[in-house]
Design a protein around this motif. Structure first.
Motif, short mmCIF file in Angstrom:
data_model
loop_
_atom_site.label_atom_id
_atom_site.label_comp_id
_atom_site.label_asym_id
_atom_site.label_seq_id
_atom_site.Cartn_x
_atom_site.Cartn_y
_atom_site.Cartn_z
N GLY A 1 -0.10 -19.08 49.22
CA GLY A 1 -1.46 -18.36 48.96
C GLY A 1 -1.95 -17.37 49.67
N THR B 1 -2.61 -14.24 50.16
CA THR B 1 -3.30 -13.09 49.71
C THR B 1 -4.75 -13.70 49.36
OG1 THR B 1 -2.57 -13.27 47.52
CG2 THR B 1 -1.34 -11.59 48.89
N GLY B 2 -4.94 -14.95 49.12
CA GLY B 2 -6.37 -15.51 48.88
C GLY B 2 -7.37 -15.46 49.61
N SER B 3 -8.40 -16.06 49.28
CA SER B 3 -9.46 -16.17 50.22
C SER B 3 -9.23 -17.11 51.42
CB SER B 3 -10.80 -16.63 49.64
OG SER B 3 -11.84 -17.27 50.25
N ILE B 4 -8.65 -18.30 51.23
CA ILE B 4 -8.38 -19.17 52.36
C ILE B 4 -7.02 -18.69 52.91
CG2 ILE B 4 -7.08 -21.44 52.72
CD1 ILE B 4 -10.24 -21.91 52.07
N ASN C 1 1.28 -14.76 44.47
CA ASN C 1 1.59 -14.80 43.11
C ASN C 1 2.16 -13.53 42.63
OD1 ASN C 1 2.00 -16.01 40.38
ND2 ASN C 1 -0.03 -15.28 40.05
N ALA D 1 -2.46 -23.20 50.10
CA ALA D 1 -4.07 -22.58 49.70
C ALA D 1 -3.56 -21.65 48.55
CB ALA D 1 -4.35 -21.71 50.78
N ALA E 1 -0.62 -25.01 40.15
CA ALA E 1 0.51 -24.34 40.71
C ALA E 1 0.99 -24.63 41.81
CB ALA E 1 0.29 -22.80 40.29
N ALA F 1 -5.88 -27.07 51.35
CA ALA F 1 -6.95 -26.46 50.92
C ALA F 1 -6.93 -26.64 49.41
CB ALA F 1 -6.88 -25.09 51.12
N ASN F 2 -5.75 -26.74 49.03
CA ASN F 2 -5.28 -26.76 47.34
C ASN F 2 -5.56 -28.32 46.70
OD1 ASN F 2 -2.43 -27.12 45.30
ND2 ASN F 2 -4.43 -26.41 44.65
N LYS F 3 -6.98 -28.35 46.36
CA LYS F 3 -7.56 -29.64 46.15
C LYS F 3 -6.97 -30.22 44.75
CE LYS F 3 -11.37 -27.52 46.23
NZ LYS F 3 -13.12 -27.37 46.46
N GLU F 4 -6.76 -29.12 43.68
CA GLU F 4 -5.96 -29.55 42.35
C GLU F 4 -4.79 -30.27 42.59
OE1 GLU F 4 -6.98 -26.21 43.54
OE2 GLU F 4 -8.34 -25.40 42.14
N ASP G 1 -10.63 -28.42 52.85
CA ASP G 1 -11.77 -28.37 52.04
C ASP G 1 -12.89 -28.61 53.16
OD1 ASP G 1 -13.30 -27.78 49.95
OD2 ASP G 1 -12.21 -29.42 48.70
N MET H 1 -15.70 -17.13 48.13
CA MET H 1 -14.60 -17.67 47.85
C MET H 1 -13.85 -17.12 46.74
SD MET H 1 -16.00 -21.60 47.70
CE MET H 1 -17.26 -21.30 46.59
N GLY H 2 -12.70 -17.63 46.33
CA GLY H 2 -11.89 -17.31 45.06
C GLY H 2 -12.63 -17.23 43.94
N MET I 1 -15.05 -20.66 56.25
CA MET I 1 -13.80 -21.45 56.08
C MET I 1 -13.02 -21.35 57.36
SD MET I 1 -14.09 -23.29 53.35
CE MET I 1 -12.44 -24.09 53.64
#
Ligand code: NAD
Ligand code: MG
Length: 396
Positions: free
Chosen positions: A9, A11-14, A37, A99, A104, A122-125, A149, A213-214, A275
């Motif tokens: 991840g 390219t994301g915020s984290i 992605n 992240a 996914a 970071a990926n809490k899901e 997190d 954030m995202g 972060m």
């Protein structure tokens, strides 16, 4: 020896905040792989700057586009979900920043865990979905889990060593701990008249008062389902019983969470809402390195305030707390329904207040069941998503 890092991840915020910290210490860190992605443009920019050995795009077409953009530079481009897992588990890697946003992220994060890496979570899901399975895999495969997190990182910093490692297995009361206090700002709609919630736009929901954030986590912060997912995350990371976990609204986001001890002491971690602080902590633990974040200036800080979360304003928070103690099926269903509902809200297909209704209705439609394997979880996640899509259709 430099620490070699894979960023899932990137390219994301984290992901970008992680690269910012890593770039400050080239003598300490080396980027092994970056993943994203579908945004080949953003990924190409990162690859040219940080020169990873591998770049992975989840989307095959995007991987082809990236290949063309990178032209002459030495970087192997890979595509697809199995390649995400491959660069997370590769032998050369020491540390994996997990992240990716949403479910996914589960399989690639699991791949890092099963390869016994230091996993910066970071990926809490991923943890919300897989809870016990995830924590068991961390123990079985000797992975080192560090929460990124900000709340969980704050709690981690306030815990005694014997609770930090191995994480998720200590008895909190035996370690002298009374309660874990999870703070949250209350998001952008904390003071909005309740009657106006239904008309709120994606832009308004993503306009967080303190954090940048995202989009998905920003909407989750507005519903406070983010705090609900974090409640579930905390339960697993710190092995909490119900009475040991409490949510406190703290609008200034200065205290990032607290640990209350049996002797009456409360330890808190404070800092700027940035972060890069928890990311640097995870990258360098148990040492401390500069992150680029300035210290708090207490003389200009002003008042810190605290209050309970209003259940009428934040129905998603209670759904998550109930799901947490109901079982893995409920947290998986809630997370899946929320991902579908938030995506539909961002596409302006449903009103803001429908997110809670869709989550509630999907939970009511599904039945309790035992989920003991990742494959079982993913199948059930698909079933919950299908139910949530049907609910979204009712609004279109
Ligand atoms: P983001 O939307 O900014 O970035 C998400 C990243 O995941 C991107 O690099 C994207 O390319 C990648 N991605 C998305 N879908 C994918 C898929 N299907 N396959 C592979 N890669 C995919 O998100 P973010 O704000 O950086 O958040 C990332 C995670 O960290 C989330 O789980 C979030 O809850 C958590 N988190 C974020 C913050 C924050 O400040 N942004 C704070 C705490 C926790
Ligand atoms: Mg958080």
């Amino acid at each position: 020896m430099k620490q070699r890092i894979t960023i899932l991840g990137a390219t994301g915020s984290i992901g970008q905040n992680t690269l910012a910290v890593v770039a400050m210490q080239p003598e300490r860190f080396e980027v092994f792989a970056l993943t994203a992605n579908g945004n080949a443009e953003a990924m190409a920019e990162l690859c040219l700057k940080h020169r990873p050995e591998y770049a992975v795009m989840a989307d095959e077409q995007a991987a082809l586009a990236l290949q063309r953009k990178l032209g002459g530079i030495q970087c192997e481009v890979l595509a697809g979900e199995s390649a995400l897992a491959q660069v997370a588990a590769a032998e050369q890697v020491d540390t994996v920043m997990a992240a990716i946003v949403g479910a996914a992220g589960l399989m690639p994060t699991m791949a890092a865990v099963k390869a016994g890496k230091r996993v910066l979570l970071a990926n809490k899901e991923a943890l919300v979905m897989s809870g016990q399975i995830f924590m068991d895999a961390v123990a079985t495969h000797g992975a080192e889990l560090l929460p990124i997190d900000s709340e969980h990182n704050a709690i981690y910093q306030c815990l005694p060593k014997e609770v930090q490692q191995p994480l998720g297995h200590a008895d909190l009361a035996q370690a002298g701990i009374h309660q874990i206090l999870l703070t949250g700002s209350g998001g952008p709609f904390r003071e909005l008249p309740l009657a106006e919630l239904a008309q709120q736009t994606p832009n308004a929901a993503c306009n967080h008062p303190n954090w940048s954030m995202g989009q998905k986590i920003s909407v989750d912060s507005a519903t406070m389902l983010n705090k609900g997912l974090e409640y579930i995350e905390a339960r697993w990371l710190f092995n909490c019983k119900r009475e040991q976990l409490q949510v406190v609204v703290h609008p200034q986001s200065v205290i990032h969470s607290m640990v209350s001890y049996l002797d009456g002491s409360v330890l808190a971690q404070l800092g700027q809402p940035d972060m890069r602080t928890p990311i640097a902590y995870g990258l360098s633990y148990p040492e401390r390195i500069p992150s680029g974040v300035e210290a708090l200036d207490f003389l200009s800080l002003g008042a810190l305030t605290f209050m309970p979360a209003d259940p009428a304003r934040y129905p998603c928070l209670q759904l998550a707390i109930d799901a947490c103690w109901e079982g893995q099926w409920a947290t998986t269903a809630l997370n899946a329904a929320n991902e579908i509902a938030v995506a539909a809200f961002l596409e302006q297909r449903i009103p803001f207040t429908a997110i809670a209704h869709i989550c509630d209705s999907v939970l009511n439609q599904l039945n309790r069941r035992e989920l003991n394997t990742v494959e079982g979880l993913i199948e059930f996640d698909g079933e919950a998503r299908a139910r949530a899509r049907q609910q979204v259709e009712r609004f279109s």
